[in-house]
Design an enzyme around this catalytic site. Structure first.
Site, PDB file in Angstrom:
ATOM      1  N   GLU A 883       0.331  32.411 -10.887  1.00 38.21           N
ATOM      2  CA  GLU A 883       0.181  33.845 -11.190  1.00 38.21           C
ATOM      3  C   GLU A 883      -0.156  34.691  -9.969  1.00 38.21           C
ATOM      4  O   GLU A 883      -1.084  35.502  -9.966  1.00 38.21           O
ATOM      5  CB  GLU A 883      -0.855  34.037 -12.307  1.00 38.21           C
ATOM      6  CG  GLU A 883      -0.417  33.362 -13.598  1.00 38.21           C
ATOM      7  CD  GLU A 883      -1.459  33.421 -14.702  1.00 38.21           C
ATOM      8  OE1 GLU A 883      -2.556  33.973 -14.472  1.00 38.21           O
ATOM      9  OE2 GLU A 883      -1.196  32.893 -15.800  1.00 38.21           O
ATOM     10  N   GLU A 984       5.731  27.783 -20.104  1.00 39.02           N
ATOM     11  CA  GLU A 984       4.609  27.862 -21.047  1.00 39.02           C
ATOM     12  C   GLU A 984       5.029  28.623 -22.302  1.00 39.02           C
ATOM     13  O   GLU A 984       4.289  29.469 -22.812  1.00 39.02           O
ATOM     14  CB  GLU A 984       3.403  28.552 -20.397  1.00 39.02           C
ATOM     15  CG  GLU A 984       2.933  27.911 -19.110  1.00 39.02           C
ATOM     16  CD  GLU A 984       1.748  28.641 -18.487  1.00 39.02           C
ATOM     17  OE1 GLU A 984       1.073  29.412 -19.209  1.00 39.02           O
ATOM     18  OE2 GLU A 984       1.499  28.437 -17.283  1.00 39.02           O
TER      19      GLU A 984
END
Length: 1106
Positions: A883, A984
């Site tokens: 991220e 994910e």
């Protein structure tokens, strides 16, 4: 994206001083087990008959719940003292810290007895401690009636010596029914421990034992077993490869006083027993409760297990066997066998049978009951033996017994009837508890529930809380489960949290499930800052009710592709529009005449736009812009695509966010965002769905800074036609995923194969589809079974992250990850490594945050070396720095070069691993920080610095997905030529059918896009997902509609073909890469060969040697 952690590593101090494992008084355990063995040997010489059963226990089924303490202290309550269960060759309870002779162990039996009947009592009891000679143990009934004094009736007594088991027998009958009846054992002097091995109470007169069982244990439930009490002999029952007969009161047998029982004899195998076909009397999705009264006789030393089993037969598949209950019985004594089962699908045949004792041992069966626990067939509420899982496992839940069974976790607990000068009073009852003098956020009130919770069952916890003191007006209160496994491994399972206040009581509610078999379980409340009291009015933990799935939504006239925006082309000025706030709207010309590309992909050929746009001026707040009311045009559970052109005026200082938003009953819903940095027109796209009926919905365009003009053109909001998109994707999938396959047959028999019929079946598609797993999941064999059958890749939810492997400096935990690696290797499942670092500061351990620049640099290097050396070659992928579009902790501390250096070092340490970037909201158009364009810029920047970025991770936590929007992002990223993985993926909807549709959108878009090389789901099992309403399998193992859709897609993506071998000795077909079998049918034989098709240039030639 920050994730909820289903269970977490806790590095703080754990205060368990009040919950240390109890130690049995020295010497007494061995002495009592020795005497128990003597009793068992004596029982071997007793003839098995109703007469003996009456002497030793009872005539009918036992109404005492958890009569042998096999479930710890579940359903039992210490009476102003303490108790625990010793589990050793049969469990027994020890009642200690007795300050009065009347203190002991009790159980409420109100709902399981009736007036006018006689009940027989039998208990196996003992004593230990400072005792000279013997002591009396007394069985007592406490009878409570409103408006009258509590009555006490002694119903049995036995004189017991220190260290010996003795039998306590008695009887009772009630002429009228009190409001409450409590059975308890008491008697020994203060300071002497009371031991209880088993307790049995059954109806012996007034009605048949089976009627009593039905009336007291399954009121309002229908028994699906035919001839359940053998009053019709063996009618509907069948001995399984053995012999059986029924002994009845009418048979003249001298020892049978009442009732009947079946004897199963000549058993040559342990699985032989008595069976009954129940196929037509059960339904999939319902839960059935099982209860049977069973025994054994014959050549037996000690005890034997009796099992209740279902035989499940399917056409074309192997027969399955499902164990649904078990109990241990001693020779000459009746035992109660309890269990439950639920079938997700209906087999062709379902047979219930009882089995288990060793060869040569006769199986005795007195009665069998199976009833549905579903609301439609059994009324709600407590129903005795059959529904004991519905009772609260929390002892003293409303503090009516002061603070008995409760303790403080790193704090004190006190009882109040009011606080704050009388302003705080209980919401219900007379008192409430307070956890006070809390010195840590994890301090709170706790209760040990060991032995009262079962693994693989879902429980719902509900508690009423508030806070007090320390000038804190609102704080997060959490319910947490501390679980210790037999190998001392600890887990912290978050159950639920709520924002509690100091002004009112608030309900906190959540669910949990234990995968493994714990040695200790404690539930507690925590969360507020130190010094703030946690107040608790009540606490309930019950087996969670199964919520029936919502039906598929019925959407009448969905009008796919029809714009619901009034006057979208502005041909009627600003009619239908209104300014949100004190801004000014006007219509101008000069905007694009074509639809934005993502809308074209959904709508196809469309008339040109008018070229008119709304100009918004005099904006004094960021939220000001054009708005329109659309609530009456929306349909529930329908997915809408949002599309428009937007532009900002001159004079803006820096890039500006523009957002299409919805106000749904004053709640903000994101309809799409884009960053506008110049005076060009920008496409904005997004989606949304409404799942609860709102009273008002408006759509508005907002975002730029105050004073910046905003321009909007061609706003379209329309329902998307998913079925039409799916048809397109199926064609695209066949085109890009399938290849031409040529089977070339060779060998001595190949010439005779000309024209032979061949049948090709694919057993596994090689396209990677994996899932997130956690260490606690792999203790659940049902989870593991679904995982290994339906996924070929795995990623670890938390166990490889730095905060997990090194929570404190130098304190390493690789054991969890090692266990998971071993599981995956044993099942040939590939693994992704997630993640080496995580840039978002909230995920960084406190000890790392406080390091100096130099020490942090050393710690980063050590982390890389430790992790990648330990697991070199084991993980195919690594997410290097998670991220980076949403966080910058390491870059801020160590400089811009650190990101590229992480990739370089990782590649040196494990050159075999593909190194990924990984981020969220790339694909859905709702986050300007992580647009595809910004992701591309970041990747190119890293590569320019020499970082070996070799894969693109798109997390895929998405709501209301729209295919063309997802596809647009994939196509943009595809220009980099790197493999793209959804890493994910999860989707969420309260409606399982809508959730299934969302999942199908994402899987089809991924499988139909040539740039995507794999998909990882972020879990599949309820209560172990980062988002609610995103699971495919319910907590107790039932596959829901989303799970069924997933399995159906996997089945669709398996190829089949049949035909004849041609003159060249070949058979051609088109199929997916993966594992296959081919059957060649000739006049004399049908040989079957297996082969694998690897991904490659089409056509793929495969040699089949005969």
């Amino acid at each position: 994206m920050r994730r909820l952690i289903p269970w977490r590593f806790r590095s703080g101090v754990s205060d368990d001083s009040n919950h240390q494992k109890q130690k049995h008084p020295k010497g007494s355990k061995e002495t009592m087990e020795k005497n128990q063995q003597t009793n068992n040997n004596a029982a071997d010489n007793v003839e098995f008959s109703s007469e003996n059963v009456a002497d030793s226990s009872s005539h009918g089924p036992n109404i005492v719940l958890n009569h042998d303490f096999s479930r710890g202290l579940h359903s039992w309550h210490p009476n102003h003292c303490n108790a625990f269960v010793v589990d050793s060759a049969g469990s027994y309870a020890v009642v200690m810290n007795r300050q009065q002779c009347w203190q002991g162990l009790e159980q409420d039996i109100t709902e399981r007895i009736s007036p006018g009947f006689t009940y027989s009592v039998s208990a196996c009891v003992g004593v230990s401690g400072p005792l000279q000679g013997s002591a009396e143990v007394i069985a007592t009934l406490k009878l409570e009636s409103r408006g009258s004094a509590t009555g006490y009736v002694k119903i049995g007594r036995s004189s017991v010596s220190n260290g010996k088991w003795e039998s306590l027998d008695g009887k009772f009958s009630l002429s009228t029914m009190p409001d409450r009846v409590v059975f308890y054992l008491e008697g020994p002097p203060a300071g002497v421990d009371l031991h209880i091995k088993s307790v049995m109470i059954s109806c012996s007169e007034g009605q048949s034992e089976n009627q009593n069982l039905v009336n007291s244990s399954s009121r309002n439930a229908t028994n699906i077993i035919v001839n359940h009490d053998f009053s019709g002999g063996l009618h509907s029952w069948h001995p399984s490869n053995c012999n059986g007969f029924v002994v009845s009161a009418n048979s003249g047998h001298p020892k049978v006083k009442a009732g009947n029982y079946a004897v199963v004899t000549n058993r040559k195998e342990s699985w032989q027993g008595l069976e009954q076909d129940i196929t037509r009397r059960i339904s999939p999705g319902s839960t059935y409760l099982v209860s049977a009264c069973v025994g054994v006789c014959g050549p037996l030393q000690g005890s034997a297990d009796v099992l209740a089993t279902l035989k499940l037969e399917y056409r074309g598949s192997a027969t399955n066997y499902l164990q649904v209950g078990r109990c241990t019985v001693s020779k000459g004594r009746w035992g109660n066998l309890d269990g439950k089962f639920s079938l997700s699908t209906k087999p062709d045949r379902v047979v219930f049978y009882l089995e288990g004792p060793s060869v040569g041992v006769d199986l005795i069966i007195k009665s069998v009951l199976i009833c549905s626990s579903s609301p439609s067939e059994c009324q709600s509420g407590r129903t005795g033996n059959f529904n004991d899982g519905e009772e609260n496992i929390i002892l003293n839940p409303k503090f009516e017994d002061a603070l008995n069974n409760w303790s403080g976790r790193g704090c004190k607990i006190v009882l109040h009837d009011s606080m704050g000068d009388g302003k705080i009073v209980p919401q219900s009852g007379k008192v409430f508890a307070a956890a006070t003098e809390r010195t840590q956020s994890w301090s709170g009130i706790q209760q040990d529930i060991t032995g009262r919770v079962q693994r693989k069952l879902a429980y719902e916890a509900t508690t009423v809380v508030r806070i007090f003191g320390n000038n804190v007006t609102t704080a997060d209160v959490r319910a947490t489960l501390w679980v210790q496994s037999p190998n001392q491994r600890e887990q912290y399972i978050g159950i639920a949290n709520v924002q509690a206040t100091d002004t009112d009581w608030t309900q906190l509610q959540g669910k949990f499930l234990l995968n493994g078999s714990p040695s200790k379980v404690v539930v507690y409340l925590e969360g507020p800052p130190a010094g703030t009291d946690i107040l608790v009015n009540s606490f309930v933990v019950k087996h969670a009710e199964k919520v029936p799935p919502s039906p598929p939504p019925v959407i009448e006239l969905p009008a796919f592709g029809v714009n619901i925006i009034e006057n979208s082309n502005l041909s009627n000025g600003t009619n239908g529009w209104f300014p949100l706030g004190n801004c000014t709207l006007s219509v101008r010309t000069g905007s694009p005449h074509i639809l934005p590309p993502m809308a074209i992909e959904s709508l196809g050929p469309h008339e040109p736009l008018s070229g008119c746009y709304i100009l918004v001026t005099k904006r004094t707040e960021t939220w000001m812009g054009p708005a329109q009311t659309i609530g009456d045009k929306l349909k529930l559970f329908l997915t809408y695509q949002v599309s428009a052109w937007v532009r900002i005026g001159a004079g803006a200082t820096g890039p500006q966010n523009v957002n299409i938003a919805l106000g749904v009953d004053n709640q903000w819903v994101n309809g799409g965002q884009v960053e506008a940095s110049d005076t060009r027109w920008h496409e904005i796209g997004g989606s949304f769905r409404i799942e609860k009926q709102p009273s008002k919905v408006i759509v508005y365009i907002q975002g730029p800074a105050a004073g910046v003009d905003l321009m909007v053109a061609g706003l379209h909001i329309f329902p998307v036609d998913r079925p039409a998109r799916f048809r397109h994707l199926k064609r695209q999938t066949d085109k890009i995923r399938k290849c031409d396959i040529v089977l070339k047959f060779s060998g001595s028999d190949s010439s005779s194969m000309l024209g032979s019929f061949v049948k090709v079946i694919q057993s596994q598609n090689s396209f990677p589809i994996g899932t997130c797993i956690s260490r606690t999941n792999i203790d659940n064999e049902d989870f593991v079974d679904f995982f290994v059958k339906n996924f070929n890749w795995a990623v670890f939810g938390n166990e490889l992250k730095w905060y997990w492997t090194e929570p404190q400096k130098g304190n390493f935990n690789y054991k969890d990850a090692d266990d998971m690696v071993d599981l995956c290797k044993n099942h040939n499942i590939e693994m992704r490594g997630h993640c080496i670092f995580w840039e978002v500061i909230d995920t960084v351990q406190q000890w790392i945050r406080t390091l100096s620049q130099s020490d942090l640099s050393t710690a980063v290097q050590n982390r890389l070396t430790d992790l990648l050396t330990r697991y070199k070659g084991k993980f195919r992928h690594h997410d290097v720095n998670n991220e980076m579009l949403h966080g910058s902790f390491y870059q801020d501390k160590l400089g811009k070069d650190i990101r590229a250096n992480m990739f370089k070092t990782a590649n040196l340490l494990d050159p075999s691993a593909t190194l990924f970037v990984n981020d969220y909201h790339i694909e859905d158009g709702c986050d300007t920080r992580s647009s595809p364009e910004k992701y591309i810029d970041q990747i190119l920047d890293l590569q320019e610095q020499g970082a070996p970025v070799a894969g693109i991770g798109i997390q895929g936590h998405i709501d209301s997905p729209v295919g063309p929007i997802v596809c647009s992002a994939l196509d943009k990223l595809g220009i980099l030529g790197l493999p793209i993985w959804f890493t994910e993926l999860d989707v969420s909807s309260t409606n399982e059918y809508v959730r299934a549709d969302d999942l199908e959108v994402m899987l089809r878009e991924a499988f139909a896009n040539p740039a995507v090389e794999g998909v990882m789901l972020w879990g599949f099992w309820e209560l172990f997902m980062s988002r609610e309403n995103s699971h495919l399998v319910n907590a107790e193992g039932d596959i829901n509609e989303a799970g069924k859709r997933y399995l159906a897609l996997k089945e669709e993506w398996l190829s089949e073909a049949h035909g004849h071998i041609d003159e060249q000795g070949e058979f051609r077909f088109r199929g997916f890469p993966g594992a296959y079998s081919v059957e060649i049918v000739t006049a004399s034989k049908k040989p079957v060969k297996t082969f694998v098709v690897d991904k490659g240039e089409s056509p793929v030639e495969v040699s089949i040697a005969l």
